[in-house]
Structure formats: C-alpha cells, structure tokens
Design an enzyme around this catalytic site. Structure first.
Site, PDB file in Angstrom:
ATOM      1  N   HIS A  32      39.159  38.664  43.462  1.00 49.73           N
ATOM      2  CA  HIS A  32      40.357  37.820  43.489  1.00 49.73           C
ATOM      3  C   HIS A  32      40.019  36.521  44.222  1.00 49.73           C
ATOM      4  CE1 HIS A  32      44.749  37.326  43.343  1.00 49.73           C
ATOM      5  NE2 HIS A  32      44.663  36.820  44.563  1.00 49.73           N
TER       6      HIS A  32
ATOM      7  N   ASP B 286      41.580  33.024  45.516  1.00 48.91           N
ATOM      8  CA  ASP B 286      42.820  32.304  45.818  1.00 48.91           C
ATOM      9  C   ASP B 286      42.554  30.815  45.925  1.00 48.91           C
ATOM     10  OD1 ASP B 286      44.873  34.401  46.225  1.00 48.91           O
ATOM     11  OD2 ASP B 286      43.497  35.094  47.776  1.00 48.91           O
TER      12      ASP B 286
HETATM   13  C1  DX5 Z   1      47.841  35.278  49.933  1.00 50.11           C
HETATM   14  C2  DX5 Z   1      46.805  35.543  48.891  1.00 50.11           C
HETATM   15  C3  DX5 Z   1      46.237  36.895  48.949  1.00 50.11           C
HETATM   16  C4  DX5 Z   1      45.562  37.282  50.244  1.00 50.11           C
HETATM   17  C5  DX5 Z   1      45.774  38.762  50.449  1.00 50.11           C
HETATM   18  O1  DX5 Z   1      48.520  34.131  49.617  1.00 50.11           O
HETATM   19  O2  DX5 Z   1      47.355  35.362  47.596  1.00 50.11           O
HETATM   20  O3  DX5 Z   1      45.384  37.143  47.841  1.00 50.11           O
HETATM   21  O4  DX5 Z   1      44.197  36.997  50.276  1.00 50.11           O
HETATM   22  O5  DX5 Z   1      45.271  39.125  51.680  1.00 50.11           O
HETATM   23  P1  DX5 Z   1      45.660  40.502  52.395  1.00 50.11           P
HETATM   24  O6  DX5 Z   1      45.233  41.619  51.498  1.00 50.11           O
HETATM   25  O7  DX5 Z   1      44.892  40.442  53.665  1.00 50.11           O
HETATM   26  O8  DX5 Z   1      47.137  40.505  52.612  1.00 50.11           O
HETATM   27 ZN    ZN Z   2      46.150  35.981  45.834  1.00 50.58          ZN
END
Ligand code: DX5
Ligand code: ZN
Length: 225
Positions: free
Chosen positions: A33, A35
């Site tokens: 994933h 971001d």
């Molecule tokens: C937050 C991102 C997520 C984030 C999730 O805006 O979209 O993908 O990296 O991180 P965790 O799993 O630590 O909540």
């Molecule tokens: Zn995300």
C-alpha cells in the site's frame, strides 16, 4: 472470501526502504500500500511517483496506490508509468461526474479503479461508483497519518457496502485502512471487508511475517464461519 493483506509503506523505515520491501515480500504480504499525500487534500506530505516507480523496479508485489491528493486525474499517466496496480481516489475529491470519469479512465488505462470514503462520508456516497470500481476503500481513521486508533463506528458502513455488493452481485473488494491490527481485523472481516491495509501492525511488528500470518488467519477464520 480470502483475506488480502496490504502493508502500508508509510510505517516502513524510509532510510532502509529497499530492505523493508524485501521484508514485506518475505512476510507473505499480497500487495504494498503506497500512500500519496500532497499536503492539501490531507494535512501531510508523503512520497511521490519517482519513489513508487523505484519501488516497482525492485518488487513483484502489486502496488496498491492510495491517492490522498487534489486532482488525482492529473497523475494517471505517471501512475501507469510508475507501475501502479490499483489506484484509489477519494469520493469527495470532486463532483460525481469527475470522480466517475477518473474511475473510468483508470480502468481504460489498464489499472484497477478504487474509490475511498473518509470517515465523514456515508455508504450512500459511494454506491453510485461501484459499477466503475474494483474496490472500495473505507477509511477507518482520518486520512493523513499512520498509527491512529481504529474507528469502530465505521463498521456499519462496511456492512452496508458489502450488502449492496452482494445484492447487486458485483465483483468489488472492500479494503479497510487505518488502525488495522490483530485486535481490529476480525470485526472488519465480519462486517465484510476482505482487503486489509496494515501499517504500524506490520512494519512496526517485532516479527512482520508472524504478524501478517496471524492477521490473515484471524480474518480467514471469520470467513469460514
Ligand atoms: C492513513 C493512510 C494509511 C496508514 C495506515 O492516512 O491511508 O494507509 O498508513 O497506517 P496504520 O495501519 O498504522 O493505521
Ligand atoms: Zn492508505
């Protein structure tokens, strides 16, 4: 259904990104994933297409790109060139016609279109896009930062979207993103999610392979019931 685990690179050690990606591969993760944040659509800035393209060069894991930017339609060509497999855009980034057009273009370009809802958005806000989407990403925290607490009140929304997908017999995954870990994954699976973004609870775990295995098993046990 089978659980798909997508570790979020936001929680990786950026000073050793190459090693972290190899660690994710060895953990048995299904996707990575990525971001993308522009500091405008969300109050944070992450990384861009140059990094994504370099990541793509060193891994066969499909790249699950989450666009938290204004005007994601401007970046479809570069996303394609960078090796994006899934491209998620947010339902509220523009008017419904523009969002629909972007989803259609993503599909035409040979990538997988996906639409995301912020916590304030309702299930009804995305149902109109499901014909043009291979996945719905339900945010279970406010987008922008990793390491936040899971919002339990998002579960009914996941349930509603899953019911709609089943009723209409659509081929559409439901991904959850934010605060997903061994304690929260089962409730999401029960509600109907089948793709799990995991940041802190994967890269941040002492043993990523064990963590991924544990979470995958927990979700898959729910589907067997
Ligand atoms: C937050 C991102 C997520 C984030 C999730 O805006 O979209 O993908 O990296 O991180 P965790 O799993 O630590 O909540
Ligand atoms: Zn995300």
């Amino acid at each position: 259904m089978k659980a798909i685990i997508s570790p979020s690179l936001l929680a990786a050690d950026f000073l050793s990104l190459g090693k972290e990606i190899k660690k994710a591969e060895k953990s048995g993760a299904d996707m990575l994933h990525c971001d993308v944040m522009d500091g405008v659509y969300v109050p944070n800035i992450s990384f861009g297409f140059d990094i994504i393209s370099k990541i793509h060069r060193i891994t066969k894991l499909p790249l699950d790109v989450h666009m938290m930017t204004c005007c994601p339609e401007k970046y479809l060509d570069v996303l394609k060139k960078s090796g994006a497999y899934i491209v998620t855009v947010h339902s509220d980034y523009s008017d419904p016609e523009t969002v629909t057009e972007t989803l259609k273009n993503i599909r035409e370009m040979g990538m997988k279109p996906s639409v995301s809802l912020k916590p304030k958005c309702q299930a009804e806000d995305v149902l109109r896009y499901l014909d043009y989407s291979d996945m719905v990403l339900v945010m279970t925290v406010e987008p922008g930062f990793g390491g936040q607490s899971f919002m339990t009140d998002m579960l009914p929304k996941i349930r509603k979207i899953r019911e709609y997908i089943t009723e209409k017999n659509l081929d559409c995954d439901i991904e959850v993103d934010g605060g997903i870990g061994p304690k929260t994954i089962e409730s999401c699976a029960e509600a109907g999610a089948n793709v799990f973004v995991v940041g802190t609870a994967s890269f941040g775990a002492e043993d990523m392979k064990e963590a991924v295995k544990l979470m995958r098993n927990k979700a898959n046990e729910v589907y067997k019931k």
